[in-house]
Design a protein around this motif. Structure first.
Motif, PDB file in Angstrom:
ATOM      1  N   THR A  36       0.838  -1.195   0.000  1.00 51.60           N
ATOM      2  CA  THR A  36       0.000   0.000   0.000  1.00 51.60           C
ATOM      3  C   THR A  36       0.872   1.244   0.000  1.00 51.60           C
ATOM      4  O   THR A  36       1.807   1.358   0.811  1.00 51.60           O
ATOM      5  CB  THR A  36      -0.921   0.035   1.231  1.00 51.60           C
ATOM      6  OG1 THR A  36      -1.722  -1.145   1.256  1.00 51.60           O
ATOM      7  CG2 THR A  36      -1.839   1.243   1.189  1.00 51.60           C
ATOM      8  N   LEU A  37       0.568   2.161  -0.897  1.00 54.85           N
ATOM      9  CA  LEU A  37       1.288   3.429  -0.984  1.00 54.85           C
ATOM     10  C   LEU A  37       0.376   4.555  -0.528  1.00 54.85           C
ATOM     11  O   LEU A  37      -0.753   4.688  -1.002  1.00 54.85           O
ATOM     12  CB  LEU A  37       1.738   3.693  -2.419  1.00 54.85           C
ATOM     13  CG  LEU A  37       2.299   5.094  -2.698  1.00 54.85           C
ATOM     14  CD1 LEU A  37       3.660   5.266  -2.025  1.00 54.85           C
ATOM     15  CD2 LEU A  37       2.412   5.354  -4.193  1.00 54.85           C
ATOM     16  N   GLU A  38       0.869   5.368   0.399  1.00 56.72           N
ATOM     17  CA  GLU A  38       0.141   6.546   0.858  1.00 56.72           C
ATOM     18  C   GLU A  38       1.026   7.773   0.688  1.00 56.72           C
ATOM     19  O   GLU A  38       2.180   7.768   1.117  1.00 56.72           O
ATOM     20  CB  GLU A  38      -0.261   6.418   2.326  1.00 56.72           C
ATOM     21  CG  GLU A  38      -1.322   5.384   2.608  1.00 56.72           C
ATOM     22  CD  GLU A  38      -1.733   5.377   4.073  1.00 56.72           C
ATOM     23  OE1 GLU A  38      -1.573   6.436   4.730  1.00 56.72           O
ATOM     24  OE2 GLU A  38      -2.190   4.331   4.551  1.00 56.72           O
ATOM     25  N   MET A  39       0.455   8.810   0.092  1.00 53.19           N
ATOM     26  CA  MET A  39       1.116  10.109   0.022  1.00 53.19           C
ATOM     27  C   MET A  39       0.264  11.061   0.853  1.00 53.19           C
ATOM     28  O   MET A  39      -0.906  11.286   0.532  1.00 53.19           O
ATOM     29  CB  MET A  39       1.231  10.569  -1.430  1.00 53.19           C
ATOM     30  CG  MET A  39       2.026   9.613  -2.307  1.00 53.19           C
ATOM     31  SD  MET A  39       2.137  10.131  -4.044  1.00 53.19           S
ATOM     32  CE  MET A  39       3.208  11.572  -3.872  1.00 53.19           C
ATOM     33  N   ASN A  40       0.861  11.580   1.926  1.00 54.51           N
ATOM     34  CA  ASN A  40       0.106  12.369   2.887  1.00 54.51           C
ATOM     35  C   ASN A  40       0.579  13.818   2.935  1.00 54.51           C
ATOM     36  O   ASN A  40       1.771  14.103   2.724  1.00 54.51           O
ATOM     37  CB  ASN A  40       0.232  11.757   4.287  1.00 54.51           C
ATOM     38  CG  ASN A  40      -0.256  10.322   4.327  1.00 54.51           C
ATOM     39  OD1 ASN A  40      -1.293   9.997   3.751  1.00 54.51           O
ATOM     40  ND2 ASN A  40       0.489   9.457   4.997  1.00 54.51           N
ATOM     41  N   ALA A  41      -0.356  14.712   3.235  1.00 58.59           N
ATOM     42  CA  ALA A  41      -0.035  16.122   3.414  1.00 58.59           C
ATOM     43  C   ALA A  41       0.666  16.324   4.757  1.00 58.59           C
ATOM     44  O   ALA A  41       0.593  15.454   5.640  1.00 58.59           O
ATOM     45  CB  ALA A  41      -1.309  16.957   3.338  1.00 58.59           C
ATOM     46  N   PRO A  42       1.340  17.453   4.966  1.00 57.28           N
ATOM     47  CA  PRO A  42       2.026  17.693   6.249  1.00 57.28           C
ATOM     48  C   PRO A  42       1.104  17.603   7.458  1.00 57.28           C
ATOM     49  O   PRO A  42       1.528  17.193   8.537  1.00 57.28           O
ATOM     50  CB  PRO A  42       2.579  19.111   6.079  1.00 57.28           C
ATOM     51  CG  PRO A  42       2.758  19.274   4.605  1.00 57.28           C
ATOM     52  CD  PRO A  42       1.620  18.518   3.991  1.00 57.28           C
ATOM     53  N   HIS A  43      -0.177  17.986   7.305  1.00 56.26           N
ATOM     54  CA  HIS A  43      -1.107  17.927   8.429  1.00 56.26           C
ATOM     55  C   HIS A  43      -1.763  16.557   8.569  1.00 56.26           C
ATOM     56  O   HIS A  43      -2.614  16.356   9.438  1.00 56.26           O
ATOM     57  CB  HIS A  43      -2.191  19.002   8.282  1.00 56.26           C
ATOM     58  CG  HIS A  43      -2.891  18.988   6.954  1.00 56.26           C
ATOM     59  ND1 HIS A  43      -3.878  18.075   6.631  1.00 56.26           N
ATOM     60  CD2 HIS A  43      -2.710  19.759   5.852  1.00 56.26           C
ATOM     61  CE1 HIS A  43      -4.292  18.300   5.399  1.00 56.26           C
ATOM     62  NE2 HIS A  43      -3.610  19.312   4.893  1.00 56.26           N
ATOM     63  N   GLY A  44      -1.399  15.588   7.717  1.00 55.58           N
ATOM     64  CA  GLY A  44      -1.856  14.215   7.871  1.00 55.58           C
ATOM     65  C   GLY A  44      -2.910  13.738   6.900  1.00 55.58           C
ATOM     66  O   GLY A  44      -3.194  12.539   6.830  1.00 55.58           O
ATOM     67  N   ALA A  45      -3.545  14.646   6.152  1.00 57.55           N
ATOM     68  CA  ALA A  45      -4.582  14.235   5.208  1.00 57.55           C
ATOM     69  C   ALA A  45      -3.978  13.385   4.085  1.00 57.55           C
ATOM     70  O   ALA A  45      -2.863  13.630   3.625  1.00 57.55           O
ATOM     71  CB  ALA A  45      -5.274  15.459   4.613  1.00 57.55           C
ATOM     72  N   THR A  46      -4.722  12.360   3.667  1.00 60.61           N
ATOM     73  CA  THR A  46      -4.249  11.473   2.604  1.00 60.61           C
ATOM     74  C   THR A  46      -4.497  12.112   1.247  1.00 60.61           C
ATOM     75  O   THR A  46      -5.639  12.406   0.884  1.00 60.61           O
ATOM     76  CB  THR A  46      -4.959  10.115   2.679  1.00 60.61           C
ATOM     77  OG1 THR A  46      -4.708   9.519   3.960  1.00 60.61           O
ATOM     78  CG2 THR A  46      -4.456   9.178   1.593  1.00 60.61           C
TER      79      THR A  46
END
Length: 305
Positions: free
Chosen positions: A155-165
């Motif tokens: 599974t690949l996740e790219m997340n924003a600095p505040h944690g949103a996917t």
């Protein structure tokens, strides 16, 4: 080692990507090579067998209306399921890894229509997580139970600095011993994202270490991996860069670190004692840890233990 990477490479860029503001293309992959007619073939074999059994045995004592209605209903259901399976067969994914970001798309192979898409720019990304989960089934015998490997889910996740996917994709492959020829498209896609993210992020992290004296990387379980120009600290243990030994465990994608100045006897070596494990496959930016150690301290991982 033989690799089937070429069969997942996108051979020609679609027109909408040729003038993309994501910059130059680095790598692009799709999963068209992993499609299979197997489900449809099995389904129609089951339907034919079902109709034959009904006509030959089960329907003999039924009324003429029932005799005709049941096979007709089975054929109708078979056609509906066939088109559902065909739709899944033609539903494909592809990913374009570029200098300024990533473009992911779900598209219909037959029509070329893009069903869903997501664009993520590197400047939006705070962390990349590439989880690796190995699935097993347990078979119990009279005296004991054995675990049998089934598949690996990536599974690949790219997340924003505040944690949103920002983007999350996954895939699977049956590859217990990580042989290059048994990986599917998801492995190549994830590694392409990891590599480009490293190219984007590593210079900034190294600059932070030298300018601010340290960089902290969160690890699963509320722990923190702290890197300074002279040492690495993790779980209340500090290891000098001169004494740092790193081992890579590919099975679970963890890093084992230890202090070479602490001598170990044979039992401690056998049971991997006096060392700490860092689960990079579950930590934010875990893919950056090993190249960061290499660039900061010149540490190369030893053989898996």
């Amino acid at each position: 080692m033989r690799s089937f990477r070429d069969k997942y490479l996108v051979s020609a860029l679609p027109s909408h990507m040729q003038d993309s503001d994501l910059g130059s293309l680095v790598e692009a992959y799709d999963n068209t090579a992993d499609r299979s007619y197997g489900c449809m073939v099995v389904w129609w074999i089951a339907m034919v067998v079902g109709v034959a059994v009904w006509v030959t045995y089960l329907g003999k004592e039924q009324s003429s209306i029932v005799k005709l209605t049941v096979p007709f209903a089975l054929v109708v259901v078979g056609i509906i399921v066939h088109f559902v399976l065909l739709s899944r067969f033609n539903s494909c994914q592809r990913i374009f890894v570029c200098q300024r970001g990533v473009q992911w798309e779900q598209f219909n192979l037959r029509s070329g229509r893009i069903v869903q898409s997501r664009t993520v720019y590197w400047e939006q990304v705070g962390s990349v997580v590439s989880r690796k989960s190995r699935r097993y089934t347990t078979k119990s015998n009279d005296d004991s139970s054995e675990e049998h490997y089934r598949r690996t889910v990536r599974t690949l996740e790219m997340n924003a600095p505040h944690g949103a996917t920002l983007l999350k994709i996954s895939g699977k492959y049956a590859n217990e011993y990580d042989q290059e020829e048994l990986f599917t498209w998801i492995w190549f896609a994830v590694k392409a994202v990891e590599l480009q993210w490293s190219c984007v992020q590593l210079p900034q992290l190294i600059s932070t270490v030298h300018e601010q004296g340290q960089v902290a990387m969160p690890v699963k379980g509320d722990h923190v991996l702290l890197l300074t120009p002279e040492a690495i600290s993790y779980k209340d243990k500090t290891i000098s860069a001169n004494h740092l030994v790193v081992s890579w465990r590919a099975k679970d994608e963890t890093l084992a670190i230890r202090d070479s100045s602490e001598k170990r006897n044979m039992v401690q070596k056998f049971f991997n004692l006096k060392e700490l494990t860092i689960p990079v496959s579950t930590m934010p930016n875990g893919c950056l840890v090993l190249p960061l150690l290499l660039q900061l301290y010149g540490v190369k991982p030893t053989a898996a233990v």
